[in-house]
Enzyme design. Sequence first.
Site, PDB file in Angstrom:
ATOM      1  CB  SER A  75      -0.881  -0.005   1.254  1.00 30.57           C
ATOM      2  OG  SER A  75      -1.479   1.253   1.466  1.00 30.57           O
ATOM      3  CE1 TYR A  99      -4.175  -1.780   5.441  1.00 32.05           C
ATOM      4  CE2 TYR A  99      -2.997   0.158   4.640  1.00 32.05           C
ATOM      5  CZ  TYR A  99      -3.642  -1.035   4.389  1.00 32.05           C
ATOM      6  OH  TYR A  99      -3.750  -1.499   3.108  1.00 32.05           O
TER       7      TYR A  99
END
Length: 229
Positions: free
Chosen positions: A132, A145
């Site tokens: 990501s 995250y």
Amino acid sequence: MSRTHLVTGAGSGIGLALARLLRERQDTLVLPVRSRARVEQLRDEFAEPGLVVLDLADTAALPDALRQAHLPSRLDTVVHAAGVVELSSVADQPDEGLREQLEVNLVAPMLLTRACLPALRRTRGTVVFVNSGAGLVANPEWSAYAASKFGLRAFADSLRAEEAAAGVRVTSVFPSRTATPMQALVHEQEGRAYDPSHFMSAESVAATILHVLDLPEDVTIPEVSLRSR
């Protein structure tokens, strides 16, 4: 010649888009899903023999589950596309949410990759980690995250160096915001309206991953970052 691919996160988003591309060319798919109920939901689209119950969130039980799963002895690719996100400040992040993100996004891929290494070495296969933009830059509210994704990049780097002699290639893919159900959830957590047309599609990211999987044997792409136009 048909190849065998293990793809996590094939229930939606990038994982589903990739699984569909691989199915279209009649490659063999191994798709871990979290429960028998999830098998029932996906069996109309994907052949049940390829649907394997592995709860990636239960990392304590995952090693035993992997030993009992009877995964193929040869795997051409392993693609880690499963992930969870729960936005919160460091001060307010619940323990459960923090642990779930680390376990699903980082610990589970580590355990699954380790279990699949013998099968990957037999084919001089490829491991792809769908990371990501949060694995490159950590923004406010994204601490857990981003930590899981920074860790995933580190794991990929170490694995790449360790397995090069065995011919196993390792690629990290860093998509920016992508039109997926997870992105819709992120917008809900951010309190913003969601318009998928503003972001690149899961199919575009999947096409890039497919390119990585189809590279000639004498070349590798260690990392690729994707941005919307």
